[in-house]
Scaffold this motif. Sequence first.
Motif, PDB file in Angstrom:
ATOM      1  N   PHE A  92       0.865  -1.014   0.488  1.00 47.86           N
ATOM      2  CA  PHE A  92      -0.004  -0.202   0.281  1.00 47.86           C
ATOM      3  C   PHE A  92       0.989   1.401   0.075  1.00 47.86           C
ATOM      4  N   SER A  93       1.976   1.112   0.913  1.00 50.11           N
ATOM      5  CA  SER A  93       3.241   1.793   0.581  1.00 50.11           C
ATOM      6  C   SER A  93       3.848   2.426  -0.866  1.00 50.11           C
ATOM      7  N   ASN A  94       3.622   1.714  -1.608  1.00 49.48           N
ATOM      8  CA  ASN A  94       4.174   1.392  -2.631  1.00 49.48           C
ATOM      9  C   ASN A  94       3.368   1.952  -3.872  1.00 49.48           C
ATOM     10  N   ARG A  95       1.624   2.048  -3.427  1.00 54.47           N
ATOM     11  CA  ARG A  95       1.194   1.675  -4.971  1.00 54.47           C
ATOM     12  C   ARG A  95       1.069   2.273  -5.925  1.00 54.47           C
ATOM     13  N   LYS A  96       1.480   3.296  -6.112  1.00 58.02           N
ATOM     14  CA  LYS A  96       2.117   3.659  -6.905  1.00 58.02           C
ATOM     15  C   LYS A  96       2.758   3.865  -7.817  1.00 58.02           C
ATOM     16  N   ALA A  97       2.901   2.790  -7.759  1.00 55.73           N
ATOM     17  CA  ALA A  97       4.295   2.076  -8.408  1.00 55.73           C
ATOM     18  C   ALA A  97       3.430   0.696  -9.503  1.00 55.73           C
ATOM     19  N   LEU A  98       2.146   0.822  -8.788  1.00 52.85           N
ATOM     20  CA  LEU A  98       1.365  -0.202  -9.270  1.00 52.85           C
ATOM     21  C   LEU A  98       1.300   0.402 -11.376  1.00 52.85           C
ATOM     22  N   PRO A  99       1.568  -1.077 -12.220  1.00 52.94           N
ATOM     23  CA  PRO A  99       0.923  -0.427 -13.193  1.00 52.94           C
ATOM     24  C   PRO A  99      -0.412  -0.133 -14.025  1.00 52.94           C
ATOM     25  N   GLU A 100      -0.560   0.756 -15.253  1.00 56.53           N
ATOM     26  CA  GLU A 100      -1.673   1.716 -15.695  1.00 56.53           C
ATOM     27  C   GLU A 100      -2.674   0.726 -15.666  1.00 56.53           C
TER      28      GLU A 100
END
Length: 234
Positions: free
Chosen positions: A157-165
């Motif tokens: 959840f902390s790194n969720r901005k790195a999820l693919p589009e």
Amino acid sequence: MGPKGDNWATAIEKLKELIESKFDTLDDDVKLIKSQLDSIPMLIKENETLKMDNISLKKEIAAQAITIDDLDQYERRHSILFHGIHEDTGTGNSTGTTRTKDRDQITGILSSLGIHINSVDVFHRLGKPKPHTSVVNIKFRPIIVRFYGHSSRWVAFSNRKALPEGVYMTDHLTPRRSAVLHYALNEKNPTATLCLHVQWSSHGTCITERGSNPGVLKQRCRQGFPPFGDSSYR
């Protein structure tokens, strides 16, 4: 007294007996009605007692339902739902092939979040497989990922901005809490001056940010929300 007089006397006697029997029956009916009327206050009291018992029972059932829901959500504390991950619905794919493809996709997604696949206890698609379709905008079934520990979930959840589009994560909520979040999202009062405008969940708790009034509402059950349009939301 002649025959006619005797007949009249007999007729009068029978009429008298009939009237007396009717009076006796009427008297019995009056006593029965009086008895029933006398029992009404007791029946009213019993009915009120039953109402109170029913209210108490409903409260106990509601409390037990929340306790069970808390336990269910606790069991999901290490899980995340991944949405938008491509699912091959072709008829020529076996279950093993599909699972291998899902594993490869999950491995890549977790790697982008800084998590190794060995941190995963189990993963699988939710729901029944959809039949093969040529529709381009098919909604793929989400994948539930359960980690061995809570720390991996926190990292995800902390790194969720790195999820693919197109891929996003949500809490693995119980049906009850999913309904609460759905209620907050869809049952707004369109006539209210300022309704709820942000809704999300954290660790199984549904959180709704209010409008200009600072602060958030944290709810575990739908009944906990004030009526939409209430001053609490403004």
